[in-house]
Design an enzyme around this catalytic site. Sequence first.
Site, PDB file in Angstrom:
ATOM      1  N   VAL A 196       0.836  -1.206   0.000  1.00  0.00           N
ATOM      2  CA  VAL A 196       0.000   0.000   0.000  1.00  0.00           C
ATOM      3  C   VAL A 196       0.869   1.255   0.000  1.00  0.00           C
ATOM      4  CG1 VAL A 196      -1.615   1.363   1.400  1.00  0.00           C
ATOM      5  CG2 VAL A 196      -2.033  -1.076   1.034  1.00  0.00           C
ATOM      6  N   GLU A 197       1.946   1.232   0.774  1.00  0.00           N
ATOM      7  CA  GLU A 197       2.773   2.424   0.913  1.00  0.00           C
ATOM      8  C   GLU A 197       3.504   2.795  -0.373  1.00  0.00           C
ATOM      9  OE1 GLU A 197       2.927   4.554   3.242  1.00  0.00           O
ATOM     10  OE2 GLU A 197       1.998   3.544   4.944  1.00  0.00           O
TER      11      GLU A 197
END
Length: 365
Positions: A145-146
């Site tokens: 996600v990051e």
Amino acid sequence: MVMAMLSMAACAIPAGAATALKSAASCQASQASGTDADPAPLLYAARPEALQWADDLAARRDLERQWLRQIIGQARFLPSVQRLMQPPPAADRASKNWHLYRSRFITPARIRAGLRFWQAQRSALARAEREYGVPAEIIVGIIGVETLYGQQQGRWRVLDALATLAFDFPAAHPRAQERTEFFRRELEQFLSLAQRSGMAPTEPCGSYAGAMGLGQFMPSSWVRYAVDFDGNGRIDLFNDPADAIGSVAHYLRGHGWTPGMATHFGVHFDTARLQLAPLLAPDILPTFSAAEMQAQGAMPDAAGAQHAGPLALVELQNGGAAPSYIAGTENFYAITRYNRSSYYALAVIELGRAVAMARAAQATR
């Protein structure tokens, strides 16, 4: 983190692990071609209050004064960073949509990238799970996600982003003073870390909030939680996936992750006795026992009903459709310490789960 506003106290770099900060790519080129390009950019060398702050930091941290003044003087004001930190319009805040948010992260391409990452880093992920008790799929979910497994680490020069937010945080923001103080602490941590490690502070790229590396650590989190997980004598969260894996696991364990605990449970409502407002009042903070939730009409699933710890009723808006609800545990809350958003936490969990399922399916072929 995508934007992980993490305000942690400073502490020493872990013994035996000299910190190495190295940008994966030059920020100079990306900024020169971006919206912040300016033939005469504003340098903080022209801002007496910024140079005075450098002098105060030198005295407080026993750092070399001229070095700090020179570095702060090279920092550039970035209008785009200032704009990005503005609160979203009320209409955007009112139209949160979990299904839309989820669709940005739980994609076939991201799952495939996660599968490749897990295969390449399976030894480090397994060891992080053993040593910190954080499941590999949660670590894989966070890094995916990051930064899409390191592919999107940010295009802003960290020095410029932190200086902009430390000295020119948007005054219209409702928490402007608090956030200004936060970013001044982060700039202090960044410069102190650079000075101790010998890293050139003008080099690293990161997010518009100054987060760095595969796991998007703010400088204070780097100081407190980054680890030399592969034992090569240096910490590199930009280019060393093993260090990033160990550091993410260390961060979560440091924020209350309990090995073996579920992150959340399903929940349905007994509408005849539902008291939604008091159940939602604590937001994402686990507050109620399963019995207390049931007494107010929120019924955790069978596993949730047996959960011994506190739970939070977490509401996720779906635009104009009915909201989604889950019962979050203390481990769900631990993920929100990375980014204070229930949408973020559930996306991390579901991406990690999707990659784990893809891995299991591949193993059966």
